[in-house]
Design a protein around this motif. Structure first.
Motif, PDB file in Angstrom:
ATOM      1  N   ALA A 135       3.990   9.116 -10.186  1.00  0.00           N
ATOM      2  CA  ALA A 135       3.581   8.979 -11.584  1.00  0.00           C
ATOM      3  C   ALA A 135       2.683  10.147 -11.989  1.00  0.00           C
ATOM      4  N   GLY A 136       1.811  10.569 -11.086  1.00  0.00           N
ATOM      5  CA  GLY A 136       0.974  11.733 -11.367  1.00  0.00           C
ATOM      6  C   GLY A 136       1.796  13.001 -11.530  1.00  0.00           C
TER       7      GLY A 136
ATOM      8  N   ALA B  24       6.368   5.575 -15.511  1.00  0.00           N
ATOM      9  CA  ALA B  24       5.844   4.572 -14.580  1.00  0.00           C
ATOM     10  C   ALA B  24       6.987   3.775 -13.946  1.00  0.00           C
TER      11      ALA B  24
ATOM     12  N   CYS C 262       5.155   7.490 -20.962  1.00  0.00           N
ATOM     13  CA  CYS C 262       4.324   6.960 -19.878  1.00  0.00           C
ATOM     14  C   CYS C 262       4.974   5.727 -19.255  1.00  0.00           C
TER      15      CYS C 262
ATOM     16  N   SER D 289       0.827  -1.215   0.000  1.00  0.00           N
ATOM     17  CA  SER D 289       0.000   0.000   0.000  1.00  0.00           C
ATOM     18  C   SER D 289       0.858   1.260   0.000  1.00  0.00           C
TER      19      SER D 289
ATOM     20  N   ALA E 251       2.474   1.641  -3.402  1.00  0.00           N
ATOM     21  CA  ALA E 251       1.446   2.033  -4.372  1.00  0.00           C
ATOM     22  C   ALA E 251       1.078   3.513  -4.213  1.00  0.00           C
ATOM     23  N   ALA E 252       0.983   3.975  -2.996  1.00  0.00           N
ATOM     24  CA  ALA E 252       0.676   5.397  -2.770  1.00  0.00           C
ATOM     25  C   ALA E 252       1.790   6.286  -3.298  1.00  0.00           C
ATOM     26  N   TRP E 253       3.043   5.913  -3.003  1.00  0.00           N
ATOM     27  CA  TRP E 253       4.181   6.660  -3.544  1.00  0.00           C
ATOM     28  C   TRP E 253       4.145   6.653  -5.065  1.00  0.00           C
ATOM     29  N   TRP E 254       3.862   5.489  -5.646  1.00  0.00           N
ATOM     30  CA  TRP E 254       3.874   5.354  -7.100  1.00  0.00           C
ATOM     31  C   TRP E 254       2.807   6.246  -7.741  1.00  0.00           C
ATOM     32  N   VAL E 255       1.614   6.237  -7.192  1.00  0.00           N
ATOM     33  CA  VAL E 255       0.538   7.074  -7.741  1.00  0.00           C
ATOM     34  C   VAL E 255       0.921   8.543  -7.672  1.00  0.00           C
ATOM     35  N   LEU E 256       1.453   8.962  -6.547  1.00  0.00           N
ATOM     36  CA  LEU E 256       1.854  10.359  -6.384  1.00  0.00           C
ATOM     37  C   LEU E 256       2.961  10.738  -7.369  1.00  0.00           C
TER      38      LEU E 256
END
Length: 57
Positions: free
Chosen positions: A19-20, A38, A34, A9, A12-17
């Protein structure tokens, strides 16, 4: 099992932040960019988790 779910988790949170942020900062959204963004975000997310764990010790 709970520790693994927490680790996934957090990464995943780091990745979303990250990547965004990558998508926000680039000018043209190309498929290759992209994929590179990613992958770079995943590496940075794992490094961020490792750094946080090292700082807590």
């Amino acid at each position: 099992m709970a520790r693994r779910l927490t680790a996934v988790s957090e990464v995943a949170a780091w990745w979303v932040l990250l990547a965004g942020l990558w998508l926000f900062l680039i000018q043209t959204v190309d498929a290759l960019e992209c994929w590179v963004g990613a992958a770079a975000a995943l590496l940075a997310a794992v490094a961020g988790r490792a750094a946080r764990k090292a700082a807590r010790r």
